[in-house]
Design an enzyme around this catalytic site. Structure first.
Site, mmCIF file in Angstrom:
data_model
loop_
_atom_site.group_PDB
_atom_site.id
_atom_site.type_symbol
_atom_site.label_atom_id
_atom_site.label_comp_id
_atom_site.label_asym_id
_atom_site.label_seq_id
_atom_site.Cartn_x
_atom_site.Cartn_y
_atom_site.Cartn_z
ATOM 1 N N ASP A 9 0.863 -1.176 0.000
ATOM 2 C CA ASP A 9 0.000 0.000 0.000
ATOM 3 C C ASP A 9 0.906 1.235 0.000
ATOM 4 O OD1 ASP A 9 -2.319 1.752 0.616
ATOM 5 O OD2 ASP A 9 -1.351 1.893 2.574
ATOM 6 N N ASP A 11 -0.087 5.114 0.766
ATOM 7 C CA ASP A 11 -0.268 6.160 1.771
ATOM 8 C C ASP A 11 -0.263 5.585 3.182
ATOM 9 O OD1 ASP A 11 -0.844 8.692 0.123
ATOM 10 O OD2 ASP A 11 -2.146 7.194 -0.793
ATOM 11 N N THR A 43 -2.558 0.211 -4.590
ATOM 12 C CA THR A 43 -3.024 1.476 -4.040
ATOM 13 C C THR A 43 -4.392 1.876 -4.568
ATOM 14 O OG1 THR A 43 -2.442 3.847 -3.904
ATOM 15 C CG2 THR A 43 -1.790 2.679 -5.905
ATOM 16 N N GLY A 44 -5.024 2.784 -3.859
ATOM 17 C CA GLY A 44 -6.243 3.397 -4.367
ATOM 18 C C GLY A 44 -5.969 4.474 -5.382
ATOM 19 N N LYS A 197 -8.246 -4.763 -3.620
ATOM 20 C CA LYS A 197 -6.798 -4.983 -3.600
ATOM 21 C C LYS A 197 -6.477 -6.475 -3.539
ATOM 22 C CE LYS A 197 -5.100 -0.640 -1.600
ATOM 23 N NZ LYS A 197 -4.176 -0.067 -0.599
ATOM 24 N N ASP A 220 -2.129 -0.678 5.968
ATOM 25 C CA ASP A 220 -2.460 -0.008 7.234
ATOM 26 C C ASP A 220 -3.947 0.230 7.417
ATOM 27 O OD1 ASP A 220 -2.893 3.398 6.883
ATOM 28 O OD2 ASP A 220 -2.350 2.192 5.163
ATOM 29 N N ASN A 223 -9.014 -0.988 3.514
ATOM 30 C CA ASN A 223 -8.964 -1.440 2.117
ATOM 31 C C ASN A 223 -7.773 -2.340 1.844
ATOM 32 O OD1 ASN A 223 -7.271 0.856 2.415
ATOM 33 N ND2 ASN A 223 -7.402 1.331 0.240
#
Length: 269
Positions: A9, A11, A43-44, A197, A220, A223
């Protein structure tokens, strides 16, 4: 058989609070790449929001991969799409109508990293997304978009109290039609039902002929839980949410204090 793919991930995991890469993280990623391990940002964000960090980490070419928009798109590091699960125009209209009816601001990202919203009073979050992705904001009602418009990810946005209140209602309304996941305190993401994900990571691993025990995932947030459920080794950052930690095999240091390096030293090197 050893770890062959590591998914990160971005962020608050790969990136510090100031959205930079620690030197220890860059060292660890370089070491993994030198060992022939695939390093995959999951990632988003869209590709435009990932590319500067791919360049900084030396992840490039069509034999390295990125999972973007919370799993809606799997592509190579050079931008060649491999798998896409998008939201069509009718579905987009339905999500917009719900937001307008319930006074929830929103924005959407298409598969070229562009930001769209019908909100005339544009959310600060939509502005931030456009800035992070070096993109403009297209203020368009659904009627102003072409019939073949598709979105890779749709985000309802607002302050935490507002989204805490809306999340269970919205999830109940849409969970049979879409993949719905809370990305953080001010984001509630909606994607194609095939997108997450975890599904992105599973599909990429299958494409590379890897098994779950050869996959490691770092995250973290909520998602990231679908990644944790798939990967043979799942690592949550110390700064992660309690819910995410509950699905992790190991809790490492936080994103500002060498957490990535510590976990890779323990499990990979």
């Amino acid at each position: 058989m050893g770890i062959k793919l590591i998914a990160f991930d971005m962020d608050n995991t790969l990136l510090t609070s100031s959205e930079t890469l620690l030197d220890s993280t860059k060292t660890a990623v370089s070491k993994a790449l030198d060992k022939g391990i695939k390093v995959v940002i999951c990632t988003g964000r869209p590709l435009a929001g990932v590319t500067p960090f791919l360049n900084e980490l030396g992840i490039k070419g069509d034999d390295q991969y990125v999972i973007t928009y919370n799993g809606a798109i799997i592509e190579t590091a050079s931008g060649k799409p491999l798998i896409k699960h998008l939201i069509n125009k009718d579905e987009y209209n339905k999500l917009v109508e719900y937001g307008d009816r319930n006074d929830i601001q929103y924005y959407a990202l298409d598969d070229n990293s562009n930001v769209y919203t019908g909100n005339r009073d544009i959310s600060r979050v939509a502005v931030l997304q456009a800035w992070e992705n070096n993109a403009g904001i297209f203020v368009r009602t659904p009627d102003e978009l072409p019939d073949n418009f598709q979105a890779a990810k749709f985000d309802y946005v607002g302050e935490q109290d507002k989204l805490d209140q809306e999340e269970p209602i919205l999830t109940k309304n849409f969970e049979d039609q879409f993949s719905v996941v809370r990305e953080g305190t001010i984001f509630l993401a909606v994607m194609n039902q095939m997108a997450s994900k975890g599904s992105g990571l599973r599909n990429l691993a299958k494409r590379l002929d890897l098994t779950p025990d050869q996959v490691m995932a770092f995250g973290d947030e909520r998602n990231d839980i679908s990644m944790f459920k798939y990967a043979g080794t799942s690592v949550c950052m110390e700064n992660g949410t309690d819910e995410a930690k509950g699905f992790a095999d190991y809790i490492t240091g936080d994103h500002n204090h060498d957490g990535i390096f510590q976990a890779l030293e323990k499990f990979v090197f």
